[in-house]
Design a protein around this motif. Structure first.
Motif, PDB file in Angstrom:
ATOM      1  N   TRP A  89       0.822  -1.215   0.000  1.00 14.21           N
ATOM      2  CA  TRP A  89       0.000   0.000   0.000  1.00 14.21           C
ATOM      3  C   TRP A  89       0.857   1.267   0.000  1.00 14.21           C
ATOM      4  O   TRP A  89       0.370   2.342  -0.321  1.00 14.21           O
ATOM      5  CB  TRP A  89      -0.927  -0.010   1.209  1.00 14.21           C
ATOM      6  CG  TRP A  89      -2.035   0.985   1.124  1.00 14.21           C
ATOM      7  CD1 TRP A  89      -2.225   2.088   1.904  1.00 14.21           C
ATOM      8  CD2 TRP A  89      -3.123   0.980   0.198  1.00 14.21           C
ATOM      9  NE1 TRP A  89      -3.364   2.759   1.527  1.00 14.21           N
ATOM     10  CE2 TRP A  89      -3.935   2.100   0.475  1.00 14.21           C
ATOM     11  CE3 TRP A  89      -3.495   0.127  -0.851  1.00 14.21           C
ATOM     12  CZ2 TRP A  89      -5.084   2.400  -0.246  1.00 14.21           C
ATOM     13  CZ3 TRP A  89      -4.639   0.424  -1.570  1.00 14.21           C
ATOM     14  CH2 TRP A  89      -5.415   1.532  -1.266  1.00 14.21           C
ATOM     15  N   ILE A 145       3.448   1.717  -1.960  1.00  8.70           N
ATOM     16  CA  ILE A 145       4.095   1.849  -3.261  1.00  8.70           C
ATOM     17  C   ILE A 145       3.153   2.557  -4.229  1.00  8.70           C
ATOM     18  O   ILE A 145       1.936   2.383  -4.179  1.00  8.70           O
ATOM     19  CB  ILE A 145       4.507   0.470  -3.813  1.00  8.70           C
ATOM     20  CG1 ILE A 145       5.355  -0.278  -2.794  1.00  8.70           C
ATOM     21  CG2 ILE A 145       5.271   0.609  -5.119  1.00  8.70           C
ATOM     22  CD1 ILE A 145       5.733  -1.683  -3.220  1.00  8.70           C
ATOM     23  N   SER A 146       3.704   3.341  -5.125  1.00 10.00           N
ATOM     24  CA  SER A 146       2.917   4.045  -6.130  1.00 10.00           C
ATOM     25  C   SER A 146       2.227   3.056  -7.060  1.00 10.00           C
ATOM     26  O   SER A 146       2.791   2.020  -7.442  1.00 10.00           O
ATOM     27  CB  SER A 146       3.822   4.974  -6.939  1.00 10.00           C
ATOM     28  OG  SER A 146       3.173   5.435  -8.096  1.00 10.00           O
ATOM     29  N   GLY A 147       0.986   3.384  -7.445  1.00 12.00           N
ATOM     30  CA  GLY A 147       0.243   2.532  -8.355  1.00 12.00           C
ATOM     31  C   GLY A 147       0.893   2.434  -9.724  1.00 12.00           C
ATOM     32  O   GLY A 147       0.891   1.362 -10.360  1.00 12.00           O
ATOM     33  N   PHE A 148       1.451   3.530 -10.207  1.00 11.77           N
ATOM     34  CA  PHE A 148       2.130   3.498 -11.502  1.00 11.77           C
ATOM     35  C   PHE A 148       3.362   2.603 -11.445  1.00 11.77           C
ATOM     36  O   PHE A 148       3.654   1.858 -12.393  1.00 11.77           O
ATOM     37  CB  PHE A 148       2.528   4.922 -11.912  1.00 11.77           C
ATOM     38  CG  PHE A 148       3.136   5.014 -13.274  1.00 11.77           C
ATOM     39  CD1 PHE A 148       2.347   4.933 -14.416  1.00 11.77           C
ATOM     40  CD2 PHE A 148       4.503   5.170 -13.432  1.00 11.77           C
ATOM     41  CE1 PHE A 148       2.911   5.017 -15.683  1.00 11.77           C
ATOM     42  CE2 PHE A 148       5.075   5.247 -14.686  1.00 11.77           C
ATOM     43  CZ  PHE A 148       4.278   5.178 -15.816  1.00 11.77           C
ATOM     44  N   LEU A 149       4.086   2.646 -10.329  1.00 10.93           N
ATOM     45  CA  LEU A 149       5.247   1.773 -10.163  1.00 10.93           C
ATOM     46  C   LEU A 149       4.834   0.309 -10.110  1.00 10.93           C
ATOM     47  O   LEU A 149       5.521  -0.567 -10.664  1.00 10.93           O
ATOM     48  CB  LEU A 149       6.008   2.158  -8.893  1.00 10.93           C
ATOM     49  CG  LEU A 149       7.302   1.408  -8.599  1.00 10.93           C
ATOM     50  CD1 LEU A 149       8.294   1.595  -9.731  1.00 10.93           C
ATOM     51  CD2 LEU A 149       7.902   1.869  -7.276  1.00 10.93           C
ATOM     52  N   TYR A 151      -2.517  -5.402  -5.391  1.00 12.13           N
ATOM     53  CA  TYR A 151      -2.276  -4.077  -4.827  1.00 12.13           C
ATOM     54  C   TYR A 151      -3.348  -3.685  -3.817  1.00 12.13           C
ATOM     55  O   TYR A 151      -3.043  -3.058  -2.796  1.00 12.13           O
ATOM     56  CB  TYR A 151      -2.235  -3.054  -5.958  1.00 12.13           C
ATOM     57  CG  TYR A 151      -1.948  -1.642  -5.515  1.00 12.13           C
ATOM     58  CD1 TYR A 151      -0.727  -1.298  -4.952  1.00 12.13           C
ATOM     59  CD2 TYR A 151      -2.905  -0.640  -5.665  1.00 12.13           C
ATOM     60  CE1 TYR A 151      -0.460  -0.004  -4.551  1.00 12.13           C
ATOM     61  CE2 TYR A 151      -2.643   0.660  -5.263  1.00 12.13           C
ATOM     62  CZ  TYR A 151      -1.420   0.977  -4.702  1.00 12.13           C
ATOM     63  OH  TYR A 151      -1.179   2.261  -4.300  1.00 12.13           O
ATOM     64  N   ASP A 187      -3.665   4.740 -12.846  1.00 14.83           N
ATOM     65  CA  ASP A 187      -2.213   4.642 -12.752  1.00 14.83           C
ATOM     66  C   ASP A 187      -1.703   3.266 -13.158  1.00 14.83           C
ATOM     67  O   ASP A 187      -0.774   3.145 -13.972  1.00 14.83           O
ATOM     68  CB  ASP A 187      -1.760   4.942 -11.314  1.00 14.83           C
ATOM     69  CG  ASP A 187      -2.378   6.196 -10.738  1.00 14.83           C
ATOM     70  OD1 ASP A 187      -3.560   6.446 -11.004  1.00 14.83           O
ATOM     71  OD2 ASP A 187      -1.687   6.909 -10.002  1.00 14.83           O
TER      72      ASP A 187
END
Length: 330
Positions: free
Chosen positions: A148, A150-154, A204, A267
């Motif tokens: 949670w 971490i960036s969604g795009f990453l 995610y 993202d």
């Protein structure tokens, strides 16, 4: 001095407050006095401290919302900024007439439902497991909650490498397990690209459900489970008659929040597929960003208003339905 005279002298005089029964009315109970202390000067002082935050929100949130909303009713294209005339509902008609619109709506519904259901089920199971007392439980909780942060795009880029048809770890594991004979082009196949993004989004989003449900589970008194065990209730009956009813409100709000976030979560899709192939993973928000990149701000703003209106309607009906169920059960 007699006992009667002592008792008489110990009585409080008329008009003088007694300190035996509690604090004086003007100090300890002091609700009325505190209300009288809220003067106009104090109100202005509070407003002065709140003004910077209110101005910041108004300038960077509400003004862009209003400005973007009026774009939906104008011919606002970067290719021709000399003509921003009023077109009324013209942008909305163009959105509905676009042949991609039906595919985008179907993909959005699949994206939301296909993400919410496994996230809720797996997150609930993880929360039930983490509620138990076992060794290194704190370490396991940290590992479960880590995604949670971490960036969604990453996350999208990470899973794009994992589902790569040539050197992705997913194909490698499936081949070693004997489930497939040759690598699968997950992100290039229109029939399998949505499966890949759903798997990534499930991984995610499970964390959010696990966090929220675990917090709710820890508020359930242990006496309820002890009483259920004495009555001979099994695990399934305890889950259906004690656990779920006790945290029903938390479950409803968590599902509502997650639906809104998934609906507005382009993202991960942008990181994995960019909406392709052939718009098979294109959802409403990714399509809106795509049209914005093409320079048609009017049509993109129209899609944004449709998104806001749809989420408002869904939230209203969802809250009404859950409130009605609570009333009936109570």
């Amino acid at each position: 001095m007699t006992a009667s005279s002592t008792t008489t002298n110990a009585r409080p005089e008329p008009g003088r407050p007694s300190h035996k029964g509690g604090a004086p009315s003007g100090h300890g109970g002091g609700t009325g006095r505190r209300r009288r202390e809220f003067t106009t000067r104090r109100g202005l002082l509070i407003a002065t401290f709140m003004a910077p935050a209110a101005v910041f929100v108004a300038v960077f949130t509400y003004y862009p919302m209003i400005a973007g909303s009026q774009m939906a009713f104008r011919n606002w294209k970067l290719t021709d900024l000399t003509d921003t005339s009023w077109v009324g509902l013209g942008n909305f008609r163009e959105v509905f007439a676009d042949p991609v619109w039906g595919t985008v709506l179907a993909n959005t519904a699949l994206w939301v439902v296909g993400s919410i259901v496994p996230q809720l089920v797996i997150g609930f199971a993880l929360a039930l497991w983490l509620r138990r007392h076992f060794r290194f439980r704190g370490l396991y909780q940290a590992l479960v909650f880590f995604p949670w942060a971490i960036s969604g795009f990453l996350i999208g880029i990470l899973f794009r490498w994992m589902f790569n048809s040539e050197f992705g770890v997913v194909n490698d594991l499936l081949q070693k397990a004997g489930l497939i004979d040759q690598p699968i082009a997950w992100l290039a196949d229109p029939d399998k690209a949505m499966i890949a993004v759903l798997v990534a989004n499930t991984w995610y989003g499970v964390t959010f459900f696990a966090i929220m449900i675990l917090a709710a589970l820890q508020s359930i008194p242990d006496e309820l489970y002890e009483a259920a065990a004495l009555d001979g209730a099994g695990k399934v009956r305890t889950l259906l008659q004690i656990t779920i009813p006790y945290i029903r409100t938390t479950l409803a709000l968590t599902v509502l929040l997650r639906v809104i976030w998934i609906f507005n979560f382009p993202d991960l899709i942008f990181g994995m597929t960019g909406g392709g192939p052939n718009n098979e993973t294109q959802i409403v928000t990714t399509w809106m960003i795509r049209i914005t990149q093409q320079g048609d701000y009017g049509q993109a703003s129209a899609i944004g208003l449709l998104v806001v209106g749809g989420l408002l309607l869904f939230s209203t009906f969802f809250l009404m339905a859950t409130r009605e169920k609570r009333g009936v059960r109570s």
